[in-house]
Design an enzyme around this catalytic site. Sequence first.
Site, PDB file in Angstrom:
ATOM      1  N   GLU A 116       0.825  -1.221   0.000  1.00  0.00           N
ATOM      2  CA  GLU A 116       0.000   0.000   0.000  1.00  0.00           C
ATOM      3  C   GLU A 116       0.857   1.267   0.000  1.00  0.00           C
ATOM      4  O   GLU A 116       0.366   2.345   0.350  1.00  0.00           O
ATOM      5  CB  GLU A 116      -0.952   0.008   1.206  1.00  0.00           C
ATOM      6  N   HIS A 139      -2.824   2.392   8.404  1.00  0.00           N
ATOM      7  CA  HIS A 139      -3.929   1.617   7.833  1.00  0.00           C
ATOM      8  C   HIS A 139      -4.118   0.352   8.657  1.00  0.00           C
ATOM      9  O   HIS A 139      -3.143  -0.276   9.060  1.00  0.00           O
ATOM     10  CB  HIS A 139      -3.610   1.256   6.374  1.00  0.00           C
ATOM     11  N   HIS A 141      -7.437  -2.860   9.921  1.00  0.00           N
ATOM     12  CA  HIS A 141      -8.736  -3.509   9.669  1.00  0.00           C
ATOM     13  C   HIS A 141      -9.501  -3.647  10.991  1.00  0.00           C
ATOM     14  O   HIS A 141      -9.734  -4.774  11.446  1.00  0.00           O
ATOM     15  CB  HIS A 141      -8.521  -4.901   9.061  1.00  0.00           C
ATOM     16  N   GLU A 169     -17.795  12.278  22.602  1.00  0.00           N
ATOM     17  CA  GLU A 169     -16.573  12.981  22.214  1.00  0.00           C
ATOM     18  C   GLU A 169     -16.168  12.829  20.745  1.00  0.00           C
ATOM     19  O   GLU A 169     -15.212  13.464  20.301  1.00  0.00           O
ATOM     20  CB  GLU A 169     -15.436  12.579  23.146  1.00  0.00           C
ATOM     21  N   HIS A 210     -13.035  -2.997   3.687  1.00  0.00           N
ATOM     22  CA  HIS A 210     -11.628  -3.384   3.804  1.00  0.00           C
ATOM     23  C   HIS A 210     -11.027  -2.879   5.128  1.00  0.00           C
ATOM     24  O   HIS A 210     -10.487  -3.670   5.895  1.00  0.00           O
ATOM     25  CB  HIS A 210     -10.837  -2.822   2.603  1.00  0.00           C
TER      26      HIS A 210
END
Length: 270
Positions: A116, A139, A141, A169, A210
């Site tokens: 990525e 990144h 999951h 919040e 994803h």
Amino acid sequence: MKNIMDAPFLTEMRRTTANMYRLGWDERNGGNISCLLQSEEVGRYIDIDSAVREIPIGFEAKELAGRIFIVTGTGRYFKNVQDDPENNLGIIRIAPDGRTARLLWGYKDGGKFTSELPAHLMSHMARLKVDPENRIIMHCHPTHTLAMNYVHELDERKFTHTLWEMCTECIVVFPDGVGVLPWMLCGTNSIGEATAEKMKEFRLVIWGMHGIYGAGKTMDETFGLIETVEKAAQIYMLTAHLPRINTIKDSELRELAEFFGVKYREDFLN
Ligand code: 13P
Ligand code: ZN
């Protein structure tokens, strides 16, 4: 030269990946992190002008020429980074042409940076224009965020609004909201370009079905953004199938944003 194993930026990557793994956000090789480093700081531990090898990056990142990043390796498991950083992480410097990464340290067994990297570098370029102090792209999951993708409309206004309603919040932590991309093929320049486009206005971007991308100045800020979305998504998933008796009203969300003095997406309220 000092011992790189003592470098605070390396310790931070080891601790963060371990923490993310422990939270279940990064199964197997899921997830990746890149952190922009200061050359003076890296130069205390390694020679920043000598490359172990060169790795093509698959697109042009000329704006980042000379910049140094520590990046998780592709196919590597977050659970293993803590004990074996030299195989699972790499420090790369973008070459002057912007097309090659010079490996300064790491990926010792012949590995390379995350698949990525386009989304990471393109997002760094986008965020640096908004905030010159942005250093982190993360990144992962996260379970409940991902679950929510299957039962909630993938519309960024509606998705953000639902998250804001789930914890008091939320609107204070991410007043700029959450950008949402539809399902796209990962590991490509196209998803990188789409993510970077969203990063012009959001620090959080959902990759439909994803995972999520977060951006911030520090590891804590970026981690905290994702953590807050994940908490809100968890509350949503615990309650979505039950009759809703109470909610945080839009007038209350407005009151919160105004009291805490945050610039929020007013167009995301009803
Ligand atoms: P990498 O192992 O290449 O970092 O890929 C993991 C991932 O989460 C892909 O989106
Ligand atoms: Zn992923």
